[in-house]
Design an enzyme around this catalytic site. Structure first.
Site, short mmCIF file in Angstrom:
data_model
loop_
_atom_site.label_atom_id
_atom_site.label_comp_id
_atom_site.label_asym_id
_atom_site.label_seq_id
_atom_site.Cartn_x
_atom_site.Cartn_y
_atom_site.Cartn_z
N ASP A 1 0.41 5.34 0.60
CA ASP A 1 -0.65 6.07 1.36
C ASP A 1 -0.54 7.74 1.31
OD1 ASP A 1 -1.99 3.70 1.95
OD2 ASP A 1 -1.55 3.88 4.19
N ASN B 1 4.45 1.31 9.21
CA ASN B 1 5.57 1.97 9.96
C ASN B 1 6.69 2.51 9.27
OD1 ASN B 1 4.06 1.11 12.21
ND2 ASN B 1 5.24 -0.72 12.20
N ARG B 2 6.23 2.95 8.09
CA ARG B 2 7.23 4.04 7.04
C ARG B 2 6.28 5.41 7.06
NH1 ARG B 2 6.69 -1.28 5.58
NH2 ARG B 2 8.65 -2.22 5.51
N GLU B 3 6.09 5.99 8.18
CA GLU B 3 5.01 6.97 7.90
C GLU B 3 5.95 8.33 8.28
OE1 GLU B 3 2.83 6.26 11.58
OE2 GLU B 3 1.35 4.84 10.66
N GLU C 1 0.82 -1.13 -0.08
CA GLU C 1 -0.07 0.02 -0.04
C GLU C 1 0.97 1.27 0.13
OE1 GLU C 1 -3.43 -0.24 2.66
OE2 GLU C 1 -3.17 1.59 3.19
N GLU D 1 -2.74 10.16 3.11
CA GLU D 1 -4.09 10.52 4.07
C GLU D 1 -3.82 11.98 4.54
OE1 GLU D 1 -5.24 6.24 5.67
OE2 GLU D 1 -3.64 7.68 6.85
N THR E 1 1.89 10.27 5.04
CA THR E 1 2.18 9.47 4.07
C THR E 1 2.45 8.13 4.64
OG1 THR E 1 4.39 10.25 3.84
CG2 THR E 1 2.82 11.14 2.47
N GLY F 1 -3.68 13.43 17.46
CA GLY F 1 -3.68 12.37 18.29
C GLY F 1 -5.08 11.87 18.73
N TRP G 1 -7.78 9.29 16.10
CA TRP G 1 -6.46 9.43 16.01
C TRP G 1 -6.29 10.53 15.08
CZ3 TRP G 1 -4.16 9.22 11.22
CH2 TRP G 1 -4.97 8.62 10.28
#
Length: 194
Positions: A83, A108-110, A81, A85, A99, A179, A175
């Site tokens: 992304d 976990n590559r945000e 995926e 957002e 992203t 947060g 979230w």
């Protein structure tokens, strides 16, 4: 979309019933969110590499708790995926673009970025360039993030599974805004245009 720029030909409305609408003879699409449901679509075709451009005008006013997503995704438990957002906010706050790159079912590559303009006033182009060497995220043709293929040193990269283009508008007040501190104001009406 890929060819013809006609939503009737290029996408399937996948959820949200009447909340997702194709307009203007297939030239635009509206996604709406209310307290019952959000909405979304996906491309009829799958792609393995390419450049996908999406013109979006995001939810205006108090959009706290909402997420407008535009992404590429394969299917299955070990999906890939890519992304974009857009995290809703209280009026006057800058929009955050979130992203992420998933590969083999793991993210976990945000990375997050603040937009330097108000994306609710007019359409802007958000692009994903995906090739065997890298993924580039662009806003109005300005690169904001590059994710390089490092498979040679053991870092997974989405290079083997074709993906469809998706877009959705949904409630993520657990979230999305600060947060989860700022909740969705259900007195507002939410819609994004594509």
């Amino acid at each position: 979309m890929a060819t013809g720029d006609n939503f009737y030909q290029d996408v399937d409305l996948t959820w949200g019933d009447y909340r997702a609408k194709i307009l203007d003879g297939g030239k635009s699409l509206s996604l709406t969110l209310d307290k019952t449901s959000g909405s979304g679509f996906r491309s009829k075709r799958e792609y393995l590499f390419g450049r996908i451009d999406m013109e979006l005008k995001l939810v205006s006013g108090d959009s706290a708790g909402t997420v407008t997503a535009y992404y590429l995704s394969s299917e299955g438990p070990y999906h890939d995926e890519i992304d974009f957002e857009f995290l809703g906010n209280s009026s006057g706050e800058p929009y955050i673009v979130h992203t992420d790159v998933y590969t083999q079912g793991k993210g976990n590559r945000e990375q997050q970025f603040y937009l330097w303009f108000d994306p609710t006033k007019k359409f802007h182009t958000y692009s994903i360039v995906w090739n065997p060497q890298r993924i580039i995220f662009l806003v109005d043709n300005i690169p904001i993030r590059e994710y390089n293929n490092e498979e040679a040193i053991g870092v997974p990269f989405p290079s083997k599974q074709p993906m469809r283009v998706y877009s959705s508008l949904w409630d993520a007040d657990q979230w999305a805004t600060r947060g989860g501190l700022v909740k969705t104001n259900w007195l507002s009406s939410f819609h994004s245009l594509l």
